[in-house]
Motif scaffolding. Structure first.
Motif, short mmCIF file in Angstrom:
data_model
loop_
_atom_site.label_atom_id
_atom_site.label_comp_id
_atom_site.label_asym_id
_atom_site.label_seq_id
_atom_site.Cartn_x
_atom_site.Cartn_y
_atom_site.Cartn_z
N THR A 6 0.83 -1.21 0.00
CA THR A 6 0.00 0.00 0.00
C THR A 6 0.86 1.25 0.00
OG1 THR A 6 -1.59 -1.23 1.33
CG2 THR A 6 -1.92 1.13 1.15
N GLY A 7 1.94 1.26 0.79
CA GLY A 7 2.81 2.43 0.84
C GLY A 7 3.45 2.72 -0.49
N ALA A 8 3.96 1.69 -1.18
CA ALA A 8 4.58 1.88 -2.49
C ALA A 8 3.56 2.38 -3.50
CB ALA A 8 5.20 0.56 -2.95
N MET A 9 2.31 1.87 -3.41
CA MET A 9 1.26 2.30 -4.32
C MET A 9 0.95 3.79 -4.13
SD MET A 9 -2.73 1.07 -4.49
CE MET A 9 -2.29 -0.08 -3.23
N LEU A 10 0.84 4.23 -2.85
CA LEU A 10 0.54 5.63 -2.57
C LEU A 10 1.69 6.54 -2.98
CD1 LEU A 10 -1.16 5.27 0.94
CD2 LEU A 10 -2.27 5.79 -1.24
N ALA A 11 2.93 6.09 -2.75
CA ALA A 11 4.09 6.90 -3.13
C ALA A 11 4.16 7.06 -4.65
CB ALA A 11 5.38 6.25 -2.61
N ALA A 12 3.90 5.97 -5.40
CA ALA A 12 3.93 6.03 -6.86
C ALA A 12 2.84 6.96 -7.39
CB ALA A 12 3.78 4.63 -7.44
N ARG A 31 0.54 15.32 8.86
CA ARG A 31 1.95 15.67 9.04
C ARG A 31 2.85 14.88 8.08
NH1 ARG A 31 3.60 14.84 14.97
NH2 ARG A 31 2.27 13.01 14.72
N GLU A 32 3.92 15.55 7.64
CA GLU A 32 4.83 14.93 6.68
C GLU A 32 5.42 13.63 7.22
OE1 GLU A 32 7.73 17.52 4.94
OE2 GLU A 32 6.44 19.28 5.13
N VAL A 33 5.75 13.61 8.50
CA VAL A 33 6.38 12.43 9.08
C VAL A 33 5.43 11.23 9.03
CG1 VAL A 33 5.64 13.00 11.43
CG2 VAL A 33 7.64 11.55 11.08
N ILE A 34 4.12 11.48 9.16
CA ILE A 34 3.14 10.39 9.07
C ILE A 34 3.04 9.89 7.64
CG2 ILE A 34 0.70 9.80 9.33
CD1 ILE A 34 0.57 11.72 11.68
N ALA A 37 6.00 7.78 6.83
CA ALA A 37 5.94 6.48 7.50
C ALA A 37 4.98 5.55 6.76
CB ALA A 37 5.50 6.66 8.95
N ILE A 38 3.85 6.08 6.31
CA ILE A 38 2.88 5.26 5.58
C ILE A 38 3.46 4.80 4.25
CG2 ILE A 38 0.65 5.34 4.38
CD1 ILE A 38 -0.41 7.08 6.62
N GLU A 39 4.17 5.68 3.55
CA GLU A 39 4.78 5.29 2.28
C GLU A 39 5.89 4.26 2.48
OE1 GLU A 39 6.06 8.72 0.13
OE2 GLU A 39 4.02 9.37 -0.38
N HIS A 53 -5.93 8.08 7.57
CA HIS A 53 -4.86 8.77 6.83
C HIS A 53 -4.66 8.14 5.46
CE1 HIS A 53 -4.12 11.12 10.27
NE2 HIS A 53 -3.29 10.33 10.93
N VAL A 54 -4.69 6.81 5.40
CA VAL A 54 -4.52 6.12 4.11
C VAL A 54 -5.63 6.51 3.15
CG1 VAL A 54 -4.59 3.85 3.00
CG2 VAL A 54 -3.24 4.18 5.08
N LYS A 55 -6.86 6.58 3.65
CA LYS A 55 -7.99 6.96 2.79
C LYS A 55 -7.85 8.39 2.29
CE LYS A 55 -12.06 5.46 3.89
NZ LYS A 55 -13.37 5.25 4.54
N ALA A 56 -7.45 9.32 3.16
CA ALA A 56 -7.31 10.72 2.76
C ALA A 56 -6.18 10.90 1.75
CB ALA A 56 -7.05 11.58 4.01
N ILE A 57 -5.07 10.21 1.95
CA ILE A 57 -3.94 10.31 1.02
C ILE A 57 -4.32 9.73 -0.34
CG2 ILE A 57 -1.60 9.49 0.56
CD1 ILE A 57 -1.12 9.57 3.60
#
Length: 254
Positions: A6-12, A31-34, A37-39, A53-57
């Motif tokens: 999931t983190g790689a998908m959101l970062a891409a 926050r950027e640090v969150i 961390a998720i990515e 947070h995952v849903k909002a991102i």
């Protein structure tokens, strides 16, 4: 092939949208640090807000929030159990009933008498003014007036959108068959939801819409597609999240 996290998908998706972590933080107020961390797939342990947070991102970077959270839950042991209200709201001390004093009978009787007096005054002051006088009132008819020598005709009914699409040849027909259970999200050109849920293994479903069908697959390798009678087969690998839009006519291959 290793399933994409999931983190790689959101970062891409963020990089594809041309957003920095700072810009995404400003857009989502996370926050950027969150976000970082998720990515990295390293959110805070037992963080109650991580799924939100995952849903909002996901929404901010152009992905389907429900589909991404569904994938996140599958990769992190399923959706969290519901929190009991008794676990959240715990009284630190008992309530001593002796400290609370309810209203006395004298107060209750006084309030009741006041209500009766007010009601009686309103009835006396109102008199006959609260009665509807209908004598001499003529009820107007609602029939439309038709000018002489001009017959009244009803406006022709507009054909439904799908019938118009068939007439113009821009109807899109998408058929999906699942080899194993997979989450799908299907919308038409106006953003109306045609389907959102899990298509079970061995099942197939067909959707029709005017102009365009938008499709999101949580596991593109689990299903095969047929669009406008054209067999496209699989449009992604196992565990790959894929978004595709299909229009009328022949479709491009994967």
């Amino acid at each position: 092939m290793q399933e994409q996290s999931t983190g790689a998908m959101l970062a891409a998706a963020r990089e594809s949208a041309g957003l920095t972590v700072a810009q995404l933080s400003a857009n989502t107020r996370i926050r950027e640090v969150i976000i970082q961390a998720i990515e990295r797939d390293d959110p805070a342990e037992n963080d109650f807000y991580t799924r939100g947070h995952v849903k909002a991102i996901a929404k901010a970077v152009g992905l389907d929030p429900e589909a991404v959270v569904h994938v996140y839950d599958q990769q992190h042991g399923g959706a969290p159990p519901p929190v009991r209200a008794s676990d959240v709201f715990r009284a630190d001390r008992g309530v001593r009933l002796g400290e609370r004093r309810g209203p006395t009978w004298t107060t209750a009787l006084g309030v009741a008498l006041a209500v009766v007096v007010v009601f009686g005054v309103v009835r006396v002051m109102g008199g006959e003014s609260d009665r509807v006088r209908s004598a001499g009132v003529q009820h107007a008819t609602s029939a439309p007036k038709v000018p002489p020598n001009r017959p009244f005709t009803e406006a022709p009914a507009r054909p439904p959108r799908q019938a118009m699409a068939i007439a113009k040849g821009d109807l899109v027909v998408v058929k999906v068959k699942a080899k194993r259970s997979s989450y799908l999200n299907v919308h038409d050109a106006q953003g109306r939801k045609l389907f959102s849920g899990t298509l079970k293994a061995g099942a197939s479903s067909t959707w029709r819409a005017a102009s365009k069908v938008n499709l999101l697959l949580a596991d593109a390798g689990a299903v095969s597609l047929q669009v406008n009678g054209q067999d496209l087969g699989r449009i992604g690998d196992r565990g790959e999240v894929v978004r595709r839009s299909f229009g009328p006519g022949k479709q491009r291959a994967r």
